[in-house]
Design a protein around this motif. Structure first.
Motif, mmCIF file in Angstrom:
data_model
loop_
_atom_site.group_PDB
_atom_site.id
_atom_site.type_symbol
_atom_site.label_atom_id
_atom_site.label_comp_id
_atom_site.label_asym_id
_atom_site.label_seq_id
_atom_site.Cartn_x
_atom_site.Cartn_y
_atom_site.Cartn_z
ATOM 1 N N ALA A 69 0.802 -1.225 0.000
ATOM 2 C CA ALA A 69 0.000 0.000 0.000
ATOM 3 C C ALA A 69 0.831 1.268 0.000
ATOM 4 O O ALA A 69 0.360 2.329 -0.408
ATOM 5 C CB ALA A 69 -0.934 0.004 1.217
ATOM 6 N N SER A 70 2.067 1.190 0.467
ATOM 7 C CA SER A 70 2.902 2.388 0.531
ATOM 8 C C SER A 70 4.374 1.990 0.544
ATOM 9 O O SER A 70 4.719 0.835 0.822
ATOM 10 C CB SER A 70 2.581 3.226 1.780
ATOM 11 N N ILE A 71 5.223 2.991 0.253
ATOM 12 C CA ILE A 71 6.671 2.791 0.272
ATOM 13 C C ILE A 71 7.287 3.857 1.150
ATOM 14 O O ILE A 71 6.930 5.031 1.077
ATOM 15 C CB ILE A 71 7.266 2.859 -1.153
ATOM 16 N N GLU A 72 8.235 3.439 1.963
ATOM 17 C CA GLU A 72 8.967 4.358 2.824
ATOM 18 C C GLU A 72 10.417 4.430 2.364
ATOM 19 O O GLU A 72 11.008 3.408 1.981
ATOM 20 C CB GLU A 72 8.903 3.888 4.275
ATOM 21 N N LEU A 73 10.983 5.619 2.392
ATOM 22 C CA LEU A 73 12.400 5.802 2.084
ATOM 23 C C LEU A 73 13.079 6.329 3.338
ATOM 24 O O LEU A 73 12.757 7.415 3.826
ATOM 25 C CB LEU A 73 12.586 6.789 0.931
ATOM 26 N N ARG A 74 13.978 5.543 3.886
ATOM 27 C CA ARG A 74 14.632 5.911 5.143
ATOM 28 C C ARG A 74 16.129 6.038 4.921
ATOM 29 O O ARG A 74 16.795 5.095 4.496
ATOM 30 C CB ARG A 74 14.336 4.865 6.220
ATOM 31 N N THR A 88 22.069 11.000 10.463
ATOM 32 C CA THR A 88 23.212 11.862 10.162
ATOM 33 C C THR A 88 24.388 11.633 11.115
ATOM 34 O O THR A 88 25.477 11.248 10.717
ATOM 35 C CB THR A 88 22.785 13.339 10.200
ATOM 36 N N ARG A 89 24.216 11.926 12.393
ATOM 37 C CA ARG A 89 25.245 11.693 13.408
ATOM 38 C C ARG A 89 26.608 12.287 13.019
ATOM 39 O O ARG A 89 27.637 11.602 13.024
ATOM 40 C CB ARG A 89 25.382 10.201 13.702
ATOM 41 N N ASP A 90 26.607 13.545 12.643
ATOM 42 C CA ASP A 90 27.845 14.261 12.336
ATOM 43 C C ASP A 90 28.710 13.539 11.306
ATOM 44 O O ASP A 90 29.869 13.190 11.570
ATOM 45 C CB ASP A 90 28.669 14.492 13.609
ATOM 46 N N PRO A 91 28.180 13.292 10.130
ATOM 47 C CA PRO A 91 28.991 12.595 9.114
ATOM 48 C C PRO A 91 30.143 13.456 8.632
ATOM 49 O O PRO A 91 30.077 14.686 8.654
ATOM 50 C CB PRO A 91 27.974 12.334 7.992
ATOM 51 N N GLU A 92 31.190 12.807 8.188
ATOM 52 C CA GLU A 92 32.332 13.491 7.608
ATOM 53 C C GLU A 92 32.299 13.323 6.093
ATOM 54 O O GLU A 92 31.609 12.457 5.558
ATOM 55 C CB GLU A 92 33.634 12.921 8.183
ATOM 56 N N GLU A 93 33.042 14.175 5.420
ATOM 57 C CA GLU A 93 33.093 14.091 3.965
ATOM 58 C C GLU A 93 33.529 12.693 3.515
ATOM 59 O O GLU A 93 34.433 12.092 4.094
ATOM 60 C CB GLU A 93 34.068 15.138 3.410
ATOM 61 N N ASP A 94 32.841 12.192 2.503
ATOM 62 C CA ASP A 94 33.136 10.890 1.888
ATOM 63 C C ASP A 94 32.803 9.715 2.793
ATOM 64 O O ASP A 94 33.240 8.585 2.531
ATOM 65 C CB ASP A 94 34.594 10.790 1.430
ATOM 66 N N ASP A 95 32.047 9.948 3.881
ATOM 67 C CA ASP A 95 31.562 8.823 4.667
ATOM 68 C C ASP A 95 30.672 7.939 3.792
ATOM 69 O O ASP A 95 29.929 8.431 2.939
ATOM 70 C CB ASP A 95 30.735 9.310 5.864
ATOM 71 N N LEU A 96 30.748 6.636 4.023
ATOM 72 C CA LEU A 96 29.898 5.687 3.301
ATOM 73 C C LEU A 96 28.531 5.656 3.975
ATOM 74 O O LEU A 96 28.431 5.431 5.179
ATOM 75 C CB LEU A 96 30.523 4.301 3.325
ATOM 76 N N ARG A 97 27.470 5.855 3.199
ATOM 77 C CA ARG A 97 26.133 5.913 3.764
ATOM 78 C C ARG A 97 25.185 5.078 2.924
ATOM 79 O O ARG A 97 25.506 4.669 1.799
ATOM 80 C CB ARG A 97 25.655 7.365 3.850
ATOM 81 N N VAL A 98 23.992 4.839 3.469
ATOM 82 C CA VAL A 98 23.024 3.997 2.771
ATOM 83 C C VAL A 98 21.614 4.501 3.042
ATOM 84 O O VAL A 98 21.313 5.010 4.137
ATOM 85 C CB VAL A 98 23.174 2.515 3.210
ATOM 86 N N ALA A 99 20.754 4.374 2.039
ATOM 87 C CA ALA A 99 19.328 4.658 2.181
ATOM 88 C C ALA A 99 18.566 3.360 1.929
ATOM 89 O O ALA A 99 18.989 2.527 1.114
ATOM 90 C CB ALA A 99 18.885 5.734 1.203
ATOM 91 N N LEU A 100 17.440 3.195 2.612
ATOM 92 C CA LEU A 100 16.670 1.953 2.560
ATOM 93 C C LEU A 100 15.282 2.220 2.003
ATOM 94 O O LEU A 100 14.600 3.155 2.420
ATOM 95 C CB LEU A 100 16.549 1.355 3.964
ATOM 96 N N GLY A 101 14.854 1.372 1.066
ATOM 97 C CA GLY A 101 13.475 1.376 0.607
ATOM 98 C C GLY A 101 12.712 0.274 1.324
ATOM 99 O O GLY A 101 13.208 -0.845 1.463
ATOM 100 N N LEU A 102 11.507 0.592 1.778
ATOM 101 C CA LEU A 102 10.736 -0.385 2.554
ATOM 102 C C LEU A 102 9.276 -0.324 2.130
ATOM 103 O O LEU A 102 8.665 0.748 2.120
ATOM 104 C CB LEU A 102 10.860 -0.100 4.049
ATOM 105 N N ALA A 103 8.717 -1.473 1.789
ATOM 106 C CA ALA A 103 7.311 -1.574 1.421
ATOM 107 C C ALA A 103 6.472 -1.862 2.661
ATOM 108 O O ALA A 103 6.928 -2.531 3.594
ATOM 109 C CB ALA A 103 7.120 -2.683 0.385
ATOM 110 N N ARG A 104 5.235 -1.368 2.656
ATOM 111 C CA ARG A 104 4.330 -1.592 3.789
ATOM 112 C C ARG A 104 2.937 -1.970 3.298
ATOM 113 O O ARG A 104 2.490 -1.512 2.235
ATOM 114 C CB ARG A 104 4.250 -0.350 4.675
ATOM 115 N N LEU A 105 2.260 -2.791 4.120
ATOM 116 C CA LEU A 105 0.864 -3.123 3.868
ATOM 117 C C LEU A 105 -0.025 -1.965 4.298
ATOM 118 O O LEU A 105 0.438 -0.967 4.843
ATOM 119 C CB LEU A 105 0.482 -4.396 4.628
#
Length: 377
Positions: free
Chosen positions: A239-244, A248-265
């Motif tokens: 029924a919906s999609i969430e993007l999380r 942040t937590r004080d990231p530094e330049e070129d820190d490796l990061r990730v975003a998550l896609g999540l489906a929901r009923l």
């Protein structure tokens, strides 16, 4: 004082030895201690005290290491268990050994030098689990624990969900891996996986092949611990999609990061095993998966989009490029999965970080039978 670190065995692959050796030199160890392969935190406490993650779960495997001092010739050192029927030493290679937690109990493990003198010993407990928790891998990567409820887990039909397995005795966590086995019907593929990358981890991957309800039995050391219901969902039930995004937590330049896609009923229940399509500032990204990895750039803002079956979500991220990945990938090939970019990410930190973590350390996976089995003497 010159410190000597010895590491070996089939779980202590060569890349761990130089890393641990550097720690020994930096901390200037002056005593013999034990460590195991389960959790090696770079907190520089490794050579000052035992870093054993106890109790070990029955049926699990791990490697033990010793850190020596005063130039000790540990090549001739040997491990010894006071009761091999509880905790067994295997493949002793002098200063390190592969071990098996055979049954519940407590033993003394010692290491002897070439003269037969005990240079260090520690008490090791092995325990039977009373319960297990299952944590979806994707949410963990964005610092969000979303444990699977006792009622079961929802997975897209023909999709794959990857869950981190943790064993407990009551409220006490047990450590070690290699003990999980599973049993399921023909319409559900359930596969235990084991990874070795600084921390030994136990995983369960679930792929329902037909719609409806399925059940997977969970075993430790061949003994049934419980069952998990797997509800196979269809795309039209999402029924919906969430993007999380990762906090942040004080990231530094070129820190490796990730975003998550999540489906929901409709009721908000997560549905795992969904492969999303992604775009960055309207440009489609190559591949499908539930993750988008990128390097942090404080001077950049891009619009990240995720979509599945006509549904979508968007969020701003501090990046100019990235690539699609999957939480089902537990191996070392992530650095080569680049969508819409050059063959390798341009960031030096990205290349170095993923290169070392993903390949130099060789995260190793071992598939085991889907049928329950018991390790025997």
């Amino acid at each position: 004082m010159m410190a000597l670190l010895l590491a070996g065995g089939r779980r202590a692959r060569w890349p761990l030895a130089p890393l641990l050796f550097c720690l020994a030199l930096l901390t200037g160890c002056d005593q013999v201690t034990f460590s195991d392969s389960i959790d090696l935190d770079f907190d520089f406490s490794l050579t000052r005290s035992d870093t054993l993650n106890l109790p070990y779960v029955t049926g699990s495997e791990m490697s033990l290491f010793v850190v020596g001092a005063d130039g000790a010739e540990a090549a001739g050192w040997t491990f010894e268990s006071s009761d091999p029927t509880v905790f067994r030493i295997e493949d002793d290679r002098g200063g390190s050994a592969d071990c098996v937690a055979v049954r519940a109990g407590t033993v003394e493990v010692s290491v002897r030098d070439e003269d037969g003198d005990v240079v260090h010993e520690a008490t090791i407990e092995v325990a039977d689990p009373t319960r297990v928790t299952l944590l979806p891998h994707g949410p963990l990567l964005v610092d969000w624990e979303a444990p699977v409820e006792r009622s079961g887990v929802d997975v897209l039909t023909d999709g794959t969900a990857t869950l981190l397995v943790r064993f407990f005795r009551g409220d006490q966590r047990l450590y070690g891996n290699g003990t999980l086995s599973v049993g399921s019907g023909p319409d559900l593929i359930a596969t235990p996986e084991t990874t070795f990358l600084f921390e030994d981890r136990e995983w369960l991957q679930l792929t329902p092949l037909t719609e409806g309800r399925h059940e997977v039995d969970l075993f430790f050391d061949g003994r049934r611990l419980g069952a998990l219901e797997v509800r196979a969902r269809t795309a039209d039930e999402v029924a919906s999609i969430e993007l999380r995004d990762e906090p942040t937590r004080d990231p530094e330049e070129d820190d490796l990061r990730v975003a998550l896609g999540l489906a929901r009923l409709e009721d908000g229940t997560p549905v795992y095993g969904v492969d999303f399509t992604w775009d960055l500032d309207g440009i489609d990204q190559e591949g499908t998966g539930d993750l988008f990895r990128y390097t942090y750039d404080s001077n950049a803002t891009s619009r990240l989009g995720v979509a599945f079956d006509g549904l979508g979500a968007q969020a701003d991220i501090a990046a100019t490029e990235g690539f699609v990945d999957s939480s089902n990938d537990l191996g070392c090939h992530v650095a080569a999965r680049v969508g819409g970019l050059s063959s390798r990410p341009s960031s030096t930190a990205w290349s170095l970080g993923l290169g070392i973590m993903g390949c130099a350390l060789r995260a190793r996976r071992r598939r085991r039978s889907e049928n329950p089995r018991r390790r025997r003497e």
